[in-house]
Design a protein around this motif. Structure first.
Motif, PDB file in Angstrom:
ATOM      1  N   SER A  35      29.683  65.186 201.395  1.00  0.00           N
ATOM      2  CA  SER A  35      28.982  65.644 200.202  1.00  0.00           C
ATOM      3  C   SER A  35      27.856  64.673 199.879  1.00  0.00           C
ATOM      4  CB  SER A  35      29.965  65.729 199.027  1.00  0.00           C
ATOM      5  OG  SER A  35      30.509  64.460 198.758  1.00  0.00           O
ATOM      6  N   ILE A  36      27.045  65.055 198.906  1.00  0.00           N
ATOM      7  CA  ILE A  36      25.947  64.209 198.463  1.00  0.00           C
ATOM      8  C   ILE A  36      26.016  64.053 196.949  1.00  0.00           C
ATOM      9  CG2 ILE A  36      24.420  64.762 200.393  1.00  0.00           C
ATOM     10  CD1 ILE A  36      22.985  66.787 198.573  1.00  0.00           C
ATOM     11  N   PHE A  37      25.448  62.964 196.472  1.00  0.00           N
ATOM     12  CA  PHE A  37      25.280  62.749 195.037  1.00  0.00           C
ATOM     13  C   PHE A  37      23.950  63.363 194.604  1.00  0.00           C
ATOM     14  CE2 PHE A  37      28.095  58.987 195.603  1.00  0.00           C
ATOM     15  CZ  PHE A  37      28.979  59.230 194.571  1.00  0.00           C
ATOM     16  N   PRO A  38      23.842  63.811 193.372  1.00  0.00           N
ATOM     17  CA  PRO A  38      22.540  64.260 192.880  1.00  0.00           C
ATOM     18  C   PRO A  38      21.466  63.173 193.040  1.00  0.00           C
ATOM     19  CG  PRO A  38      24.241  64.971 191.376  1.00  0.00           C
ATOM     20  CD  PRO A  38      24.903  64.052 192.381  1.00  0.00           C
ATOM     21  N   SER A  39      21.847  61.910 192.897  1.00  0.00           N
ATOM     22  CA  SER A  39      20.871  60.828 193.052  1.00  0.00           C
ATOM     23  C   SER A  39      20.358  60.717 194.488  1.00  0.00           C
ATOM     24  CB  SER A  39      21.461  59.494 192.593  1.00  0.00           C
ATOM     25  OG  SER A  39      22.607  59.168 193.351  1.00  0.00           O
ATOM     26  N   ASP A  40      21.155  61.149 195.478  1.00  0.00           N
ATOM     27  CA  ASP A  40      20.662  61.189 196.861  1.00  0.00           C
ATOM     28  C   ASP A  40      19.476  62.142 196.953  1.00  0.00           C
ATOM     29  OD1 ASP A  40      22.772  59.510 197.702  1.00  0.00           O
ATOM     30  OD2 ASP A  40      24.041  61.221 198.235  1.00  0.00           O
ATOM     31  N   VAL A  41      19.591  63.270 196.280  1.00  0.00           N
ATOM     32  CA  VAL A  41      18.521  64.264 196.265  1.00  0.00           C
ATOM     33  C   VAL A  41      17.294  63.681 195.564  1.00  0.00           C
ATOM     34  CG1 VAL A  41      17.854  66.587 195.540  1.00  0.00           C
ATOM     35  CG2 VAL A  41      20.228  66.119 196.218  1.00  0.00           C
ATOM     36  N   ALA A  42      17.515  63.086 194.408  1.00  0.00           N
ATOM     37  CA  ALA A  42      16.408  62.516 193.630  1.00  0.00           C
ATOM     38  C   ALA A  42      15.662  61.455 194.427  1.00  0.00           C
ATOM     39  CB  ALA A  42      16.940  61.931 192.322  1.00  0.00           C
ATOM     40  N   ARG A  43      16.397  60.569 195.071  1.00  0.00           N
ATOM     41  CA  ARG A  43      15.761  59.499 195.856  1.00  0.00           C
ATOM     42  C   ARG A  43      15.039  60.049 197.085  1.00  0.00           C
ATOM     43  NH1 ARG A  43      20.877  56.488 194.524  1.00  0.00           N
ATOM     44  NH2 ARG A  43      20.230  54.942 193.000  1.00  0.00           N
ATOM     45  N   ALA A  44      15.520  61.156 197.616  1.00  0.00           N
ATOM     46  CA  ALA A  44      14.839  61.774 198.754  1.00  0.00           C
ATOM     47  C   ALA A  44      13.530  62.442 198.315  1.00  0.00           C
ATOM     48  CB  ALA A  44      15.753  62.799 199.430  1.00  0.00           C
ATOM     49  N   LEU A  45      13.447  62.816 197.052  1.00  0.00           N
ATOM     50  CA  LEU A  45      12.241  63.450 196.531  1.00  0.00           C
ATOM     51  C   LEU A  45      11.199  62.432 196.069  1.00  0.00           C
ATOM     52  CD1 LEU A  45      13.913  66.332 194.518  1.00  0.00           C
ATOM     53  CD2 LEU A  45      12.471  66.586 196.552  1.00  0.00           C
ATOM     54  N   SER A  46      11.645  61.250 195.638  1.00  0.00           N
ATOM     55  CA  SER A  46      10.716  60.221 195.161  1.00  0.00           C
ATOM     56  C   SER A  46      11.351  58.844 195.263  1.00  0.00           C
ATOM     57  CB  SER A  46      10.321  60.476 193.705  1.00  0.00           C
ATOM     58  OG  SER A  46       9.484  59.432 193.233  1.00  0.00           O
ATOM     59  N   SER A  47      10.570  57.876 195.679  1.00  0.00           N
ATOM     60  CA  SER A  47      11.074  56.500 195.736  1.00  0.00           C
ATOM     61  C   SER A  47      10.854  55.777 194.409  1.00  0.00           C
ATOM     62  CB  SER A  47      10.395  55.731 196.870  1.00  0.00           C
ATOM     63  OG  SER A  47       8.994  55.691 196.649  1.00  0.00           O
ATOM     64  N   ARG A  50      11.544  55.646 188.139  1.00  0.00           N
ATOM     65  CA  ARG A  50      11.274  56.383 186.892  1.00  0.00           C
ATOM     66  C   ARG A  50      11.215  57.883 187.147  1.00  0.00           C
ATOM     67  NH1 ARG A  50       6.003  54.986 185.039  1.00  0.00           N
ATOM     68  NH2 ARG A  50       5.679  54.592 187.220  1.00  0.00           N
ATOM     69  N   ILE A  51      10.607  58.271 188.255  1.00  0.00           N
ATOM     70  CA  ILE A  51      10.481  59.691 188.572  1.00  0.00           C
ATOM     71  C   ILE A  51      11.830  60.284 188.951  1.00  0.00           C
ATOM     72  CG2 ILE A  51       9.490  61.355 190.204  1.00  0.00           C
ATOM     73  CD1 ILE A  51       6.984  59.540 190.266  1.00  0.00           C
ATOM     74  N   TRP A  52      12.555  59.605 189.860  1.00  0.00           N
ATOM     75  CA  TRP A  52      13.804  60.226 190.303  1.00  0.00           C
ATOM     76  C   TRP A  52      14.840  60.265 189.194  1.00  0.00           C
ATOM     77  CZ3 TRP A  52      18.430  57.754 190.398  1.00  0.00           C
ATOM     78  CH2 TRP A  52      18.511  56.407 190.748  1.00  0.00           C
ATOM     79  N   ARG A  53      14.853  59.269 188.323  1.00  0.00           N
ATOM     80  CA  ARG A  53      15.794  59.328 187.192  1.00  0.00           C
ATOM     81  C   ARG A  53      15.460  60.486 186.255  1.00  0.00           C
ATOM     82  NH1 ARG A  53      19.538  55.532 186.704  1.00  0.00           N
ATOM     83  NH2 ARG A  53      19.282  53.575 187.823  1.00  0.00           N
ATOM     84  N   ALA A  54      14.182  60.734 186.044  1.00  0.00           N
ATOM     85  CA  ALA A  54      13.754  61.840 185.177  1.00  0.00           C
ATOM     86  C   ALA A  54      14.108  63.197 185.789  1.00  0.00           C
ATOM     87  CB  ALA A  54      12.250  61.748 184.918  1.00  0.00           C
ATOM     88  N   GLN A  55      14.237  63.266 187.112  1.00  0.00           N
ATOM     89  CA  GLN A  55      14.557  64.523 187.782  1.00  0.00           C
ATOM     90  C   GLN A  55      16.051  64.865 187.771  1.00  0.00           C
ATOM     91  OE1 GLN A  55      12.718  63.694 191.635  1.00  0.00           O
ATOM     92  NE2 GLN A  55      11.314  65.375 191.230  1.00  0.00           N
ATOM     93  N   MET A  56      16.893  63.932 187.392  1.00  0.00           N
ATOM     94  CA  MET A  56      18.336  64.147 187.487  1.00  0.00           C
ATOM     95  C   MET A  56      18.829  65.394 186.739  1.00  0.00           C
ATOM     96  SD  MET A  56      19.524  62.053 189.650  1.00  0.00           S
ATOM     97  CE  MET A  56      21.272  62.093 189.322  1.00  0.00           C
ATOM     98  N   PRO A  57      18.407  65.658 185.505  1.00  0.00           N
ATOM     99  CA  PRO A  57      18.885  66.890 184.848  1.00  0.00           C
ATOM    100  C   PRO A  57      18.495  68.150 185.620  1.00  0.00           C
ATOM    101  CG  PRO A  57      17.956  65.387 183.226  1.00  0.00           C
ATOM    102  CD  PRO A  57      17.621  64.818 184.582  1.00  0.00           C
ATOM    103  N   ALA A  58      17.280  68.191 186.152  1.00  0.00           N
ATOM    104  CA  ALA A  58      16.838  69.361 186.921  1.00  0.00           C
ATOM    105  C   ALA A  58      17.655  69.492 188.201  1.00  0.00           C
ATOM    106  CB  ALA A  58      15.345  69.263 187.243  1.00  0.00           C
ATOM    107  N   ILE A  59      17.977  68.381 188.832  1.00  0.00           N
ATOM    108  CA  ILE A  59      18.758  68.422 190.062  1.00  0.00           C
ATOM    109  C   ILE A  59      20.156  68.960 189.788  1.00  0.00           C
ATOM    110  CG2 ILE A  59      19.834  66.981 191.852  1.00  0.00           C
ATOM    111  CD1 ILE A  59      17.180  65.285 191.662  1.00  0.00           C
ATOM    112  N   ARG A  60      20.774  68.511 188.713  1.00  0.00           N
ATOM    113  CA  ARG A  60      22.100  69.033 188.356  1.00  0.00           C
ATOM    114  C   ARG A  60      22.025  70.530 188.054  1.00  0.00           C
ATOM    115  NH1 ARG A  60      25.977  64.698 186.652  1.00  0.00           N
ATOM    116  NH2 ARG A  60      27.110  66.355 185.597  1.00  0.00           N
ATOM    117  N   ARG A  61      20.971  70.943 187.338  1.00  0.00           N
ATOM    118  CA  ARG A  61      20.809  72.354 186.995  1.00  0.00           C
ATOM    119  C   ARG A  61      20.634  73.204 188.254  1.00  0.00           C
ATOM    120  NH1 ARG A  61      16.245  74.505 186.599  1.00  0.00           N
ATOM    121  NH2 ARG A  61      15.115  72.642 185.938  1.00  0.00           N
ATOM    122  N   VAL A  62      19.807  72.744 189.180  1.00  0.00           N
ATOM    123  CA  VAL A  62      19.575  73.496 190.414  1.00  0.00           C
ATOM    124  C   VAL A  62      20.842  73.517 191.269  1.00  0.00           C
ATOM    125  CG1 VAL A  62      18.253  73.554 192.572  1.00  0.00           C
ATOM    126  CG2 VAL A  62      17.078  73.128 190.396  1.00  0.00           C
ATOM    127  N   ALA A  63      21.568  72.409 191.321  1.00  0.00           N
ATOM    128  CA  ALA A  63      22.835  72.388 192.061  1.00  0.00           C
ATOM    129  C   ALA A  63      23.795  73.419 191.476  1.00  0.00           C
ATOM    130  CB  ALA A  63      23.456  70.995 192.019  1.00  0.00           C
TER     131      ALA A  63
END
Length: 95
Positions: A35-47, A50-63
């Motif tokens: 399995s993967i963590f939502p933060s794995d997705v966020a970090r793959a989208l941006s290094s 600040r950006i990847w932390r801000a994306q976490m709610p959207a990543i959970r919603r899309v998951a």
């Protein structure tokens, strides 16, 4: 004024599609039982943290949406859960 059109703006739809694509790509690149963590997705989208932390709610919603569609499972421990539910970290798995 009552809003009856709940569709996301095009930019949000594009972001959601990019997130969904990244989730599915990461899952496909791993063994089926992992399995993967939502933060794995966020970090793959941006290094940029600040950006990847801000994306976490959207990543959970899309998951969660992928889970509703049967394209992924969201778990907490061994139990399937709603991706937006409170209660600790979640993992995203293949269905």
């Amino acid at each position: 004024m009552r809003r009856t059109d709940l569709r996301l703006p095009d930019a949000d739809l594009q972001e959601d599609q990019a997130i969904a694509d990244k989730i599915l790509t990461l899952l496909a690149s791993r063994a089926p039982s992992t399995s993967i963590f939502p933060s794995d997705v966020a970090r793959a989208l941006s290094s940029d943290q600040r950006i990847w932390r801000a994306q976490m709610p959207a990543i959970r919603r899309v998951a969660g949406q992928l889970a509703v569609e049967g394209r992924a499972k969201v778990t907490r421990g061994a139990m399937e859960v709603d991706a937006l539910s409170k209660g600790g970290p979640i993992r995203i798995r293949r269905p």
